[in-house]
Design a protein around this motif. Sequence first.
Motif, PDB file in Angstrom:
ATOM      1  N   MET A 183       0.853  -1.198   0.000  1.00 26.65           N
ATOM      2  CA  MET A 183       0.000   0.000   0.000  1.00 26.65           C
ATOM      3  C   MET A 183       0.887   1.246   0.000  1.00 26.65           C
ATOM      4  N   SER A 184       0.676   2.143  -0.945  1.00 26.21           N
ATOM      5  CA  SER A 184       1.518   3.333  -1.046  1.00 26.21           C
ATOM      6  C   SER A 184       1.075   4.383  -0.041  1.00 26.21           C
ATOM      7  N   LEU A 185       2.050   5.121   0.484  1.00 23.61           N
ATOM      8  CA  LEU A 185       1.768   6.187   1.429  1.00 23.61           C
ATOM      9  C   LEU A 185       1.312   7.438   0.684  1.00 23.61           C
ATOM     10  N   PRO A 186       0.512   8.302   1.311  1.00 19.53           N
ATOM     11  CA  PRO A 186       0.098   9.542   0.632  1.00 19.53           C
ATOM     12  C   PRO A 186       1.310  10.433   0.374  1.00 19.53           C
ATOM     13  N   LEU A 187       1.266  11.182  -0.725  1.00 19.03           N
ATOM     14  CA  LEU A 187       2.358  12.082  -1.051  1.00 19.03           C
ATOM     15  C   LEU A 187       2.365  13.269  -0.092  1.00 19.03           C
ATOM     16  N   LYS A 188       3.564  13.716   0.252  1.00 21.26           N
ATOM     17  CA  LYS A 188       3.711  14.853   1.151  1.00 21.26           C
ATOM     18  C   LYS A 188       3.458  16.161   0.405  1.00 21.26           C
ATOM     19  N   ARG A 189       2.999  17.164   1.124  1.00 21.21           N
ATOM     20  CA  ARG A 189       2.793  18.488   0.529  1.00 21.21           C
ATOM     21  C   ARG A 189       4.131  19.201   0.406  1.00 21.21           C
ATOM     22  N   TYR A 219      10.971  14.442  -5.294  1.00 21.05           N
ATOM     23  CA  TYR A 219      11.831  13.951  -4.209  1.00 21.05           C
ATOM     24  C   TYR A 219      11.238  14.308  -2.851  1.00 21.05           C
ATOM     25  N   LEU A 220      10.710  15.513  -2.728  1.00 15.69           N
ATOM     26  CA  LEU A 220      10.129  15.949  -1.460  1.00 15.69           C
ATOM     27  C   LEU A 220       8.816  15.226  -1.166  1.00 15.69           C
ATOM     28  N   ARG A 221       8.005  15.046  -2.176  1.00 16.75           N
ATOM     29  CA  ARG A 221       6.745  14.314  -1.997  1.00 16.75           C
ATOM     30  C   ARG A 221       6.984  12.906  -1.461  1.00 16.75           C
ATOM     31  N   LEU A 222       8.065  12.288  -1.933  1.00 19.07           N
ATOM     32  CA  LEU A 222       8.356  10.910  -1.566  1.00 19.07           C
ATOM     33  C   LEU A 222       9.156  10.793  -0.273  1.00 19.07           C
ATOM     34  N   GLY A 223       9.476  11.923   0.331  1.00 14.63           N
ATOM     35  CA  GLY A 223      10.203  11.892   1.589  1.00 14.63           C
ATOM     36  C   GLY A 223      11.690  11.646   1.460  1.00 14.63           C
ATOM     37  N   LYS A 224      12.256  11.869   0.274  1.00 10.07           N
ATOM     38  CA  LYS A 224      13.676  11.649   0.047  1.00 10.07           C
ATOM     39  C   LYS A 224      14.541  12.814   0.531  1.00 10.07           C
ATOM     40  N   ALA A 225      13.915  13.929   0.865  1.00  8.44           N
ATOM     41  CA  ALA A 225      14.625  15.103   1.368  1.00  8.44           C
ATOM     42  C   ALA A 225      13.623  15.951   2.140  1.00  8.44           C
ATOM     43  N   ASP A 226      14.152  16.874   2.960  1.00  8.32           N
ATOM     44  CA  ASP A 226      13.291  17.808   3.691  1.00  8.32           C
ATOM     45  C   ASP A 226      13.144  19.136   2.959  1.00  8.32           C
ATOM     46  N   ALA A 227      14.203  19.554   2.263  1.00 11.92           N
ATOM     47  CA  ALA A 227      14.181  20.813   1.512  1.00 11.92           C
ATOM     48  C   ALA A 227      15.153  20.702   0.353  1.00 11.92           C
ATOM     49  N   ILE A 228      14.851  21.405  -0.735  1.00 14.93           N
ATOM     50  CA  ILE A 228      15.726  21.393  -1.911  1.00 14.93           C
ATOM     51  C   ILE A 228      15.798  22.808  -2.486  1.00 14.93           C
ATOM     52  N   VAL A 229      17.030  23.261  -2.707  1.00 11.25           N
ATOM     53  CA  VAL A 229      17.256  24.519  -3.417  1.00 11.25           C
ATOM     54  C   VAL A 229      17.237  24.185  -4.901  1.00 11.25           C
ATOM     55  N   CYS A 230      16.311  24.777  -5.640  1.00 11.32           N
ATOM     56  CA  CYS A 230      16.209  24.435  -7.056  1.00 11.32           C
ATOM     57  C   CYS A 230      16.014  25.701  -7.878  1.00 11.32           C
ATOM     58  N   GLY A 231      16.268  25.579  -9.169  1.00 11.99           N
ATOM     59  CA  GLY A 231      16.149  26.724 -10.062  1.00 11.99           C
ATOM     60  C   GLY A 231      17.065  26.555 -11.249  1.00 11.99           C
ATOM     61  N   GLY A 232      17.573  27.673 -11.758  1.00  2.00           N
ATOM     62  CA  GLY A 232      18.436  27.582 -12.929  1.00  2.00           C
ATOM     63  C   GLY A 232      19.130  28.888 -13.213  1.00  2.00           C
ATOM     64  N   SER A 233      20.188  28.802 -14.013  1.00  2.00           N
ATOM     65  CA  SER A 233      20.940  29.992 -14.413  1.00  2.00           C
ATOM     66  C   SER A 233      21.428  29.825 -15.837  1.00  2.00           C
ATOM     67  N   GLU A 234      21.610  30.953 -16.512  1.00  2.00           N
ATOM     68  CA  GLU A 234      22.110  30.942 -17.893  1.00  2.00           C
ATOM     69  C   GLU A 234      22.858  32.239 -18.155  1.00  2.00           C
ATOM     70  N   ALA A 235      23.992  32.126 -18.848  1.00  2.00           N
ATOM     71  CA  ALA A 235      24.800  33.300 -19.192  1.00  2.00           C
ATOM     72  C   ALA A 235      25.448  33.056 -20.544  1.00  2.00           C
ATOM     73  N   GLU A 251      10.175  22.971   0.111  1.00  2.00           N
ATOM     74  CA  GLU A 251      10.310  22.305   1.406  1.00  2.00           C
ATOM     75  C   GLU A 251       9.078  21.453   1.688  1.00  2.00           C
ATOM     76  N   GLU A 252       9.305  20.335   2.319  1.00  2.00           N
ATOM     77  CA  GLU A 252       8.189  19.494   2.746  1.00  2.00           C
ATOM     78  C   GLU A 252       7.403  20.261   3.814  1.00  2.00           C
ATOM     79  N   TYR A 253       6.104  20.286   3.672  1.00  2.00           N
ATOM     80  CA  TYR A 253       5.260  21.157   4.483  1.00  2.00           C
ATOM     81  C   TYR A 253       5.446  20.960   5.988  1.00  2.00           C
ATOM     82  N   GLU A 254       5.415  19.721   6.459  1.00  2.00           N
ATOM     83  CA  GLU A 254       5.518  19.484   7.905  1.00  2.00           C
ATOM     84  C   GLU A 254       6.873  19.934   8.438  1.00  2.00           C
ATOM     85  N   HIS A 255       7.917  19.763   7.639  1.00  2.00           N
ATOM     86  CA  HIS A 255       9.248  20.213   8.045  1.00  2.00           C
ATOM     87  C   HIS A 255       9.268  21.736   8.171  1.00  2.00           C
ATOM     88  N   ALA A 256       8.697  22.419   7.189  1.00  2.00           N
ATOM     89  CA  ALA A 256       8.634  23.879   7.231  1.00  2.00           C
ATOM     90  C   ALA A 256       7.824  24.357   8.432  1.00  2.00           C
TER      91      ALA A 256
END
Length: 419
Positions: free
Chosen positions: A1-7, A180-196, A245-250
Amino acid sequence: MSLPLKRVVVTGLGALTPLGNDIPSYWDGLVNGVSGAGFIKQFDVTKFKTKFACELKDFNPENYFERKEARKLDRFSQIALVAADEAVRHARLTEPGIDHDRVGVIWGSGIGGMITFIEEMKNFANGDGTPRFNPFFIPKLILDIASGHISMKYGFRGPNFATVSACASSTNALIDALNYLRLGKADAIVCGGSEAVVTEAGIGGFNAMKALSERNDEPHTASRPFDLNRDGFVLGEGAGAIVLEEYEHAKRRGATIIAELAGGGLSADAYHLTAPHPEGLGAYNVMKNALADADMKPEDIDYINVHGTSTPLGDISEIAAIQRVFGEHAYNINISSTKSMTGHLLGAAGAIEAIASILSTVHDIIPPTINHFTDDPAFDPRLNFTFNKAQKRVVNVALSNTFGFGGHNASVIFKKFSE
């Protein structure tokens, strides 16, 4: 049985854009309809068909880095670190009690260290054939190095990698982080992008493809999404960073929650190297997939920050897809292309446009599509393109589209946060 996804929620934002070098100045430029375009200052454009771009303003790496450190970083990594620092500080992500083993970095770029590659090859070509390369040549240009530098600066030891899908790269980074956060693989992730890539090769290469506007007589109005006389996109540079960030952690650590990332969608055109599917099939699928992932109906969307690059074919196919997905509700949605102001930041476009979408839900303001002069009969006049002036309205849910060469499509949906 799969667990609910995290916010998953947004707790930090950072930006370095042609409109300003932090979030407040970026947002101020957007809502006031400021054009970031101007004549290129980074190299001699005398012989180039396009002589303008949306460059960063007053960006001096030595204001952020020691000179020796700055020389070890390509410009795309420099601006990644600056934007990420604003987001990390905004999220208070280095405060005591946060497990750095569970904080990750996922960073997108379409091209990476183009400036470094050009400089090194020029030096080699001007020499006697002896391979005298800088020992930092490879570490400066590789596309994943920005995520590496961000993690090393803060000691974040969670998931760490780069995403590359042309202009969809940083939206892919957001979606990977979301999952990754939904599945509980991390508590927070810095994400985005850059171009020059406002360089000889960048401008020359896109000119050769006939992708860029050549409106050299009035560069500040050259990015004209949905205008009858649009003639190509305006190249931009910059970076956008978002702390997810995973909601409960935040909640446990008392973080300020800015918005919620409700879902994301992916698709491929499977059609052409650079042209969009003429019927907008990939764009249709990606928005449908995003809605399904967010468990939302078309009627839930208030605002779409469109890919809207100001190319003749791309704008038409995206709007066709929107009308197919949203039907009659399309007439109730505000649509805008912030590329009319920032230009097209390629791999960083998704991140800075996601930030614009997030802030629209915070402030209940739709940034405009500027530089509209002549209606194009290809577009239904009942659609609200938010031409030339920002509009106030309640924005509970915003969708952001990014599409890349190779037919890569990614869409994300943000909503106002509520317990």
